[in-house]
Design an enzyme around this catalytic site. Sequence first.
Site, short mmCIF file in Angstrom:
data_model
loop_
_atom_site.label_atom_id
_atom_site.label_comp_id
_atom_site.label_asym_id
_atom_site.label_seq_id
_atom_site.Cartn_x
_atom_site.Cartn_y
_atom_site.Cartn_z
N ASN A 209 0.84 -1.20 0.00
CA ASN A 209 0.00 0.00 0.00
C ASN A 209 0.88 1.25 0.00
O ASN A 209 2.10 1.15 0.03
CB ASN A 209 -0.96 -0.02 1.21
CG ASN A 209 -0.19 -0.09 2.51
OD1 ASN A 209 0.58 0.80 2.84
ND2 ASN A 209 -0.39 -1.18 3.25
N ASP A 278 -4.03 -6.39 5.33
CA ASP A 278 -4.98 -7.25 6.05
C ASP A 278 -4.92 -8.69 5.56
O ASP A 278 -5.25 -9.61 6.30
CB ASP A 278 -6.41 -6.69 5.88
CG ASP A 278 -6.58 -5.40 6.66
OD1 ASP A 278 -6.01 -5.31 7.77
OD2 ASP A 278 -7.26 -4.48 6.16
N LYS A 288 8.09 -17.35 -11.05
CA LYS A 288 7.37 -16.20 -11.58
C LYS A 288 6.11 -16.67 -12.33
O LYS A 288 6.20 -17.57 -13.17
CB LYS A 288 8.30 -15.43 -12.52
CG LYS A 288 7.72 -14.13 -12.98
CD LYS A 288 8.67 -13.39 -13.89
CE LYS A 288 7.96 -12.21 -14.51
NZ LYS A 288 8.70 -11.62 -15.60
N PRO A 304 -2.26 -11.83 10.53
CA PRO A 304 -2.50 -11.62 11.97
C PRO A 304 -2.70 -10.14 12.24
O PRO A 304 -2.08 -9.30 11.56
CB PRO A 304 -1.21 -12.12 12.62
CG PRO A 304 -0.17 -12.02 11.56
CD PRO A 304 -0.89 -12.27 10.26
N PHE A 322 -3.88 3.26 15.50
CA PHE A 322 -4.29 4.33 14.58
C PHE A 322 -5.53 3.84 13.83
O PHE A 322 -5.69 2.63 13.62
CB PHE A 322 -3.17 4.62 13.57
CG PHE A 322 -2.15 5.58 14.11
CD1 PHE A 322 -2.16 6.91 13.72
CD2 PHE A 322 -1.17 5.16 14.99
CE1 PHE A 322 -1.22 7.80 14.21
CE2 PHE A 322 -0.23 6.04 15.49
CZ PHE A 322 -0.25 7.37 15.10
N LYS A 336 -12.97 0.40 17.30
CA LYS A 336 -11.66 -0.28 17.34
C LYS A 336 -11.03 -0.23 18.73
O LYS A 336 -10.42 -1.20 19.17
CB LYS A 336 -10.70 0.39 16.35
CG LYS A 336 -10.70 -0.31 15.03
CD LYS A 336 -9.90 0.40 13.98
CE LYS A 336 -10.60 0.20 12.66
NZ LYS A 336 -10.01 0.94 11.58
O1 C5P Z 1 -8.43 -2.69 11.89
P1 C5P Z 1 -7.54 -1.64 11.27
O2 C5P Z 1 -6.57 -2.22 10.29
O3 C5P Z 1 -8.26 -0.48 10.71
O4 C5P Z 1 -6.72 -1.09 12.52
C1 C5P Z 1 -5.71 -0.18 12.37
C2 C5P Z 1 -4.75 -0.29 13.51
O5 C5P Z 1 -4.39 -1.66 13.73
C3 C5P Z 1 -3.44 0.39 13.22
O6 C5P Z 1 -2.91 0.85 14.45
C4 C5P Z 1 -2.60 -0.71 12.61
O7 C5P Z 1 -1.21 -0.46 12.77
C5 C5P Z 1 -3.04 -1.91 13.41
N1 C5P Z 1 -3.00 -3.19 12.65
C6 C5P Z 1 -2.11 -4.18 13.01
N2 C5P Z 1 -2.11 -5.37 12.35
C7 C5P Z 1 -2.97 -5.61 11.34
C8 C5P Z 1 -3.88 -4.61 10.97
C9 C5P Z 1 -3.87 -3.41 11.63
O8 C5P Z 1 -1.30 -3.98 13.93
N3 C5P Z 1 -2.95 -6.76 10.71
#
Ligand code: C5P
Length: 401
Positions: A209, A278, A288, A304, A322, A336
């Site tokens: 991203n 995610d 490849k 995770p 965040f 959250k």
């Molecule tokens: O659930 P979401 O991805 O919106 O949550 C964002 C927060 O969770 C951020 O602080 C991000 O760094 C953390 N996060 C994480 N591991 C993930 C997804 C998000 O630590 N797999």
Amino acid sequence: MHLFDKKILLGVTGGIAAYKTPDLIRKLKAQGADVRVVLTRGATEFVSSLSLQAVSGHQVHSELLDEQAEAGMGHIELAKWADVLLIAPATAHCMAKLAHGLADDLLSTLYLATTAQVFIAPAMNQQMWQARATQDNLQKLQLRAIRFIGPAAGEQACGDVGPGRMEEPELIVSALASALTGNKLEGKKVVITAGPTREPIDPVRYLSNHSSGKMGYAVAQAAAEQGAEVVLVSGPVSLTVPPGVKRISVQTADDMLEAVMSEINSAQIFIAAAAVADYRINHQAENKIKKSDDKLTLTFVKNPDILKTVAALPSPPFTVGFAAESQNVEAYARGKLENKNLDMIAANDITLEGLGFNSDENALHVIWKEDDVQLPPANKTGLAKSLIALVAKQYNNKQSN
Ligand code: C5P
């Protein structure tokens, strides 16, 4: 908000830079300070008492012997009220008066009557600044532990070039803040995640991203400046490691989790600023992938949640997440905070132009169980300092409860 609850008495003297004081007051207030203003007679030629009253939200004081003012907050009360006396801009004449202890107007009297810490942001013609008399006065004042902010060098209102311009309001505020906040995280270990993760598809391709990592790196720097031992677990970004910070470079979410878990047991605070993917590809192709078929189907599995995993530890550190959202920002952030069982969450609206992802600026709505604070748009360095001040305060509150 690292000037939170600080009572600042702002003395404004008669220099052209006085026109910048409404902006200075706004910036001091944005950091949580309560500001009251004292104007010298000369200053009223450059800035109106009414506009300073409007931005500070308090009556502006200018006369030493003012029956009305003395009936409200008199000069001795004002001197006792202040935590900080900031004089900006300070003219050569003002510096001379303070150096010699003259007390012929309200500001110079307050200087003698206060025990507040004094900061001076001088502003004058470059030759006047370099004049022997001014330099002697500067030395005298410095010997009394008065802190000087600036002056900056550059082109002056009179056309001269050299040292003597009042330092910019933003820099005055940050100099004040770092002088006043001290080492709030001394002896604490803070683990921070930053940047994107990179999930491989095959040996040459990946899923990622646009996260620049700037916010996480700024938070790491701010925590280190407050005396913390900082471990920055970073995805691939092109940023330099802030001084005194240990960086562990990772690629995937799995790597990031592993690195965090190896450091977290000895940490008191965890701040998750990374934009973790995610999902990852179910099976990374060994070779490849060739463009043979018209369609390519990839299957993803969930990564995770690093933040949730840390917050669910038997004795978790103080956890800060965040939430970058494009709608219902506050509601999603509060959700959250609860679902991930966090101590604090910093939410930002990614639809606001020029802020957030990949930009140098951001604005945050910081929420915790008992309260919330809006940190207005600012560069990420300044914002990170405010965030760390809030984290330190809430962490310490939690420890003492
Ligand atoms: O659930 P979401 O991805 O919106 O949550 C964002 C927060 O969770 C951020 O602080 C991000 O760094 C953390 N996060 C994480 N591991 C993930 C997804 C998000 O630590 N797999």
